[in-house]
Design a protein around this motif. Structure first.
Motif, PDB file in Angstrom:
ATOM      1  N   ILE A  35     -64.488 -17.076 -68.779  1.00 52.89           N
ATOM      2  CA  ILE A  35     -65.166 -15.890 -68.269  1.00 52.89           C
ATOM      3  C   ILE A  35     -66.414 -16.365 -67.517  1.00 52.89           C
ATOM      4  CG2 ILE A  35     -66.270 -13.694 -68.884  1.00 52.89           C
ATOM      5  CD1 ILE A  35     -64.563 -13.783 -71.500  1.00 52.89           C
ATOM      6  N   VAL A  36     -66.333 -16.327 -66.211  1.00 54.86           N
ATOM      7  CA  VAL A  36     -67.408 -16.844 -65.362  1.00 54.86           C
ATOM      8  C   VAL A  36     -68.235 -15.659 -64.860  1.00 54.86           C
ATOM      9  CG1 VAL A  36     -67.940 -18.123 -63.250  1.00 54.86           C
ATOM     10  CG2 VAL A  36     -65.979 -18.792 -64.664  1.00 54.86           C
ATOM     11  N   VAL A  37     -69.522 -15.688 -65.123  1.00 57.10           N
ATOM     12  CA  VAL A  37     -70.384 -14.565 -64.741  1.00 57.10           C
ATOM     13  C   VAL A  37     -71.464 -15.072 -63.791  1.00 57.10           C
ATOM     14  CG1 VAL A  37     -71.672 -12.575 -65.574  1.00 57.10           C
ATOM     15  CG2 VAL A  37     -70.014 -13.699 -67.094  1.00 57.10           C
ATOM     16  N   GLU A  38     -71.343 -14.667 -62.549  1.00 55.19           N
ATOM     17  CA  GLU A  38     -72.299 -15.110 -61.546  1.00 55.19           C
ATOM     18  C   GLU A  38     -73.596 -14.307 -61.629  1.00 55.19           C
ATOM     19  OE1 GLU A  38     -71.215 -16.364 -57.533  1.00 55.19           O
ATOM     20  OE2 GLU A  38     -69.290 -15.412 -57.894  1.00 55.19           O
ATOM     21  N   ASP A  39     -74.700 -15.021 -61.547  1.00 53.00           N
ATOM     22  CA  ASP A  39     -76.012 -14.383 -61.426  1.00 53.00           C
ATOM     23  C   ASP A  39     -76.213 -14.079 -59.947  1.00 53.00           C
ATOM     24  OD1 ASP A  39     -78.617 -13.583 -61.436  1.00 53.00           O
ATOM     25  OD2 ASP A  39     -79.408 -15.357 -62.469  1.00 53.00           O
ATOM     26  N   SER A  40     -75.645 -12.963 -59.537  1.00 56.00           N
ATOM     27  CA  SER A  40     -75.571 -12.648 -58.110  1.00 56.00           C
ATOM     28  C   SER A  40     -75.267 -11.156 -57.955  1.00 56.00           C
ATOM     29  CB  SER A  40     -74.433 -13.489 -57.499  1.00 56.00           C
ATOM     30  OG  SER A  40     -73.978 -12.928 -56.293  1.00 56.00           O
ATOM     31  N   PRO A  41     -75.698 -10.549 -56.843  1.00 53.42           N
ATOM     32  CA  PRO A  41     -75.393  -9.123 -56.638  1.00 53.42           C
ATOM     33  C   PRO A  41     -73.917  -8.874 -56.340  1.00 53.42           C
ATOM     34  CG  PRO A  41     -76.651 -10.007 -54.786  1.00 53.42           C
ATOM     35  CD  PRO A  41     -76.580 -11.101 -55.808  1.00 53.42           C
ATOM     36  N   HIS A  42     -73.167  -9.918 -56.043  1.00 49.23           N
ATOM     37  CA  HIS A  42     -71.723  -9.762 -55.788  1.00 49.23           C
ATOM     38  C   HIS A  42     -71.036 -11.077 -56.120  1.00 49.23           C
ATOM     39  CE1 HIS A  42     -72.645 -12.137 -52.284  1.00 49.23           C
ATOM     40  NE2 HIS A  42     -73.659 -11.311 -52.063  1.00 49.23           N
ATOM     41  N   LYS A  43     -69.717 -11.054 -56.183  1.00 48.07           N
ATOM     42  CA  LYS A  43     -68.976 -12.293 -56.391  1.00 48.07           C
ATOM     43  C   LYS A  43     -69.032 -13.110 -55.106  1.00 48.07           C
ATOM     44  CE  LYS A  43     -65.735  -9.833 -59.327  1.00 48.07           C
ATOM     45  NZ  LYS A  43     -64.331  -9.490 -59.563  1.00 48.07           N
ATOM     46  N   THR A  44     -69.382 -14.351 -55.190  1.00 44.17           N
ATOM     47  CA  THR A  44     -69.491 -15.174 -53.982  1.00 44.17           C
ATOM     48  C   THR A  44     -68.142 -15.804 -53.618  1.00 44.17           C
ATOM     49  OG1 THR A  44     -70.026 -17.215 -55.172  1.00 44.17           O
ATOM     50  CG2 THR A  44     -71.873 -15.755 -54.616  1.00 44.17           C
ATOM     51  N   PRO A  45     -67.941 -16.060 -52.321  1.00 42.48           N
ATOM     52  CA  PRO A  45     -66.703 -16.727 -51.890  1.00 42.48           C
ATOM     53  C   PRO A  45     -66.557 -18.115 -52.513  1.00 42.48           C
ATOM     54  CG  PRO A  45     -67.875 -15.788 -50.007  1.00 42.48           C
ATOM     55  CD  PRO A  45     -68.788 -15.644 -51.186  1.00 42.48           C
ATOM     56  N   LEU A  46     -67.641 -18.835 -52.684  1.00 40.84           N
ATOM     57  CA  LEU A  46     -67.541 -20.197 -53.249  1.00 40.84           C
ATOM     58  C   LEU A  46     -66.919 -20.169 -54.642  1.00 40.84           C
ATOM     59  CD1 LEU A  46     -70.140 -23.070 -53.003  1.00 40.84           C
ATOM     60  CD2 LEU A  46     -69.098 -22.519 -55.206  1.00 40.84           C
ATOM     61  N   VAL A  47     -67.423 -19.303 -55.491  1.00 43.59           N
ATOM     62  CA  VAL A  47     -66.912 -19.251 -56.867  1.00 43.59           C
ATOM     63  C   VAL A  47     -65.515 -18.630 -56.887  1.00 43.59           C
ATOM     64  CG1 VAL A  47     -67.320 -18.362 -59.197  1.00 43.59           C
ATOM     65  CG2 VAL A  47     -69.244 -19.216 -57.839  1.00 43.59           C
ATOM     66  N   THR A  48     -65.317 -17.582 -56.107  1.00 40.82           N
ATOM     67  CA  THR A  48     -63.999 -16.924 -56.040  1.00 40.82           C
ATOM     68  C   THR A  48     -62.918 -17.933 -55.688  1.00 40.82           C
ATOM     69  OG1 THR A  48     -65.059 -14.890 -55.288  1.00 40.82           O
ATOM     70  CG2 THR A  48     -62.678 -15.075 -54.903  1.00 40.82           C
ATOM     71  N   ASP A  49     -63.171 -18.689 -54.650  1.00 41.12           N
ATOM     72  CA  ASP A  49     -62.206 -19.663 -54.157  1.00 41.12           C
ATOM     73  C   ASP A  49     -61.965 -20.774 -55.178  1.00 41.12           C
ATOM     74  OD1 ASP A  49     -60.652 -20.573 -51.925  1.00 41.12           O
ATOM     75  OD2 ASP A  49     -62.089 -22.233 -51.784  1.00 41.12           O
ATOM     76  N   LEU A  50     -63.049 -21.231 -55.787  1.00 33.54           N
ATOM     77  CA  LEU A  50     -62.917 -22.294 -56.794  1.00 33.54           C
ATOM     78  C   LEU A  50     -62.056 -21.824 -57.959  1.00 33.54           C
ATOM     79  CD1 LEU A  50     -65.570 -24.816 -57.846  1.00 33.54           C
ATOM     80  CD2 LEU A  50     -64.494 -23.494 -59.656  1.00 33.54           C
ATOM     81  N   LEU A  51     -62.261 -20.597 -58.387  1.00 33.99           N
ATOM     82  CA  LEU A  51     -61.489 -20.080 -59.524  1.00 33.99           C
ATOM     83  C   LEU A  51     -60.021 -19.894 -59.157  1.00 33.99           C
ATOM     84  CD1 LEU A  51     -64.066 -17.550 -61.036  1.00 33.99           C
ATOM     85  CD2 LEU A  51     -63.247 -19.688 -62.079  1.00 33.99           C
ATOM     86  N   VAL A  52     -59.787 -19.347 -57.970  1.00 37.10           N
ATOM     87  CA  VAL A  52     -58.398 -19.137 -57.539  1.00 37.10           C
ATOM     88  C   VAL A  52     -57.634 -20.454 -57.549  1.00 37.10           C
ATOM     89  CG1 VAL A  52     -56.962 -18.589 -55.518  1.00 37.10           C
ATOM     90  CG2 VAL A  52     -58.835 -17.065 -56.166  1.00 37.10           C
ATOM     91  N   LYS A  53     -58.288 -21.509 -57.103  1.00 36.56           N
ATOM     92  CA  LYS A  53     -57.616 -22.812 -56.988  1.00 36.56           C
ATOM     93  C   LYS A  53     -57.643 -23.618 -58.277  1.00 36.56           C
ATOM     94  CE  LYS A  53     -58.463 -23.256 -52.031  1.00 36.56           C
ATOM     95  NZ  LYS A  53     -59.492 -23.650 -51.051  1.00 36.56           N
ATOM     96  N   SER A  54     -58.357 -23.109 -59.287  1.00 39.28           N
ATOM     97  CA  SER A  54     -58.626 -23.933 -60.477  1.00 39.28           C
ATOM     98  C   SER A  54     -57.399 -24.181 -61.352  1.00 39.28           C
ATOM     99  CB  SER A  54     -59.706 -23.267 -61.332  1.00 39.28           C
ATOM    100  OG  SER A  54     -59.193 -22.088 -61.941  1.00 39.28           O
ATOM    101  N   GLY A  55     -56.445 -23.242 -61.334  1.00 35.68           N
ATOM    102  CA  GLY A  55     -55.310 -23.364 -62.242  1.00 35.68           C
ATOM    103  C   GLY A  55     -55.620 -22.868 -63.649  1.00 35.68           C
ATOM    104  N   LEU A  56     -56.785 -22.295 -63.850  1.00 35.66           N
ATOM    105  CA  LEU A  56     -57.181 -21.805 -65.174  1.00 35.66           C
ATOM    106  C   LEU A  56     -56.897 -20.316 -65.317  1.00 35.66           C
ATOM    107  CD1 LEU A  56     -60.652 -23.597 -65.315  1.00 35.66           C
ATOM    108  CD2 LEU A  56     -58.751 -24.047 -66.897  1.00 35.66           C
TER     109      LEU A  56
END
Ligand code: UGA
Ligand code: MN
Length: 256
Positions: A35-56
């Motif tokens: 469960i990844v919770v970004e300290d950000s007003p929105h989900k960022t592309p960097l984290v979104t992309d990393l998670l999509v590709k993570s295989g987790l």
């Protein structure tokens, strides 16, 4: 049981490196839900992309820390706690999601709070899997010491080895305990108090959940260090800035 790992994270130069290392550790852990919770007003592309590709298996959330609660440039790092609203958002999601998953299995699980910069051995996840209420173990390289740990006598935690305010209810780092999902669900109000005095963040959450007597020591009666409170040096950008001033800075299209 599934291990639910709640990780607060925020944008900075080393974020992708930290999350890459962490995600590749987690790939080796069976039955882990990140469960990844970004300290950000929105989900960022960097984290979104990393998670999509993570295989987790993961859940991607965000929760911005209010400005008056956030550490400002130049503040000493101990002035305000970090990752508080994000961990609470992770807990909120987990409680809501479990309610929506009917069946005998929806209360099975363990909750662990993993900061994005620490170093986790694979063994710690197997140790925590059998948590009944709250399990505990040593944390290396923390609190200005080689390690901090619960001291175990006759299979019970009787005090804590720590250099600072051992009288705190639970003088442990965030990386040094896990809580059963059942206990989290049975105590819907339990959360981290961002207003808690320095060093009392972990206690603010654990106080209502357990007593010292009930803690379950892991890692060979708390004699093994299986997680380290590592911190990544902030990279220096002197050359980058000098080149930028000449219009020769690194390509912004290259994600780092
Ligand atoms: C120590 C503890 O290990 C943390 O668990 C505790 O939250 C923190 O102190 C505290 O006093 O609040 P430390 O290494 O000093 O950790 O803190 P960071 O690793 O910088 O931050 C903890 C987590 O919060 C990280 O996952 C980080 O990505 C996140 N964070 C940090 C945010 O989400 N937003 C921020 O502005 C800063
Ligand atoms: Mn840290």
């Amino acid at each position: 049981p599934t291990v639910f790992v709640i990780t607060p994270t925020y944008a900075r130069l080393v974020q992708k490196a930290e999350l890459t290392r962490l995600s590749q550790t987690f790939l080796h852990v069976p039955q882990l839900h990140w469960i990844v919770v970004e300290d950000s007003p929105h989900k960022t592309p960097l984290v979104t992309d990393l998670l999509v590709k993570s295989g987790l298996t993961y859940t991607h959330l965000h929760m911005l820390t209010a400005k008056d609660r956030k550490l400002q440039e130049g503040d000493p790092s101990w002035l305000k706690p970090r990752g508080v609203e994000q961990r609470n958002e992770g807990l909120r999601w987990l409680r809501e999601d479990r309610r929506a998953q009917p069946g005998g299995d929806n209360q099975q699980g363990v909750v662990y709070f993993a900061d994005d910069d620490n170093t986790y051995s694979l063994q710690i996840f197997e140790e925590m899997r059998s948590t009944q209420r709250v399990s505990v173990w040593p944390v290396g390289l923390v609190g200005g010491m080689k390690y901090e740990r619960p001291v175990v006598e006759g299979g019970k935690v009787v005090r804590f080895h720590t250099g600072w305010r051992p009288s705190r209810p639970f003088p442990m780092d965030m990386a040094g305990f896990a809580v059963s999902l059942k206990l989290v669900l049975a105590n819907p109000e339990a959360c981290f108090d961002g207003e808690a005095p320095m060093g009392f963040l972990e206690s603010s959450f654990l106080q209502g959940l357990v007593t010292m007597d009930e803690l379950e020591p892991k890692a060979d009666n708390c004699s093994k260090v299986l997680v380290w409170h590592t911190r990544t040096e902030k990279p220096k950008m002197k050359r980058e800035e000098a080149l930028q001033a000449q219009g020769l800075g690194s390509d912004r299209a290259v994600e780092v």
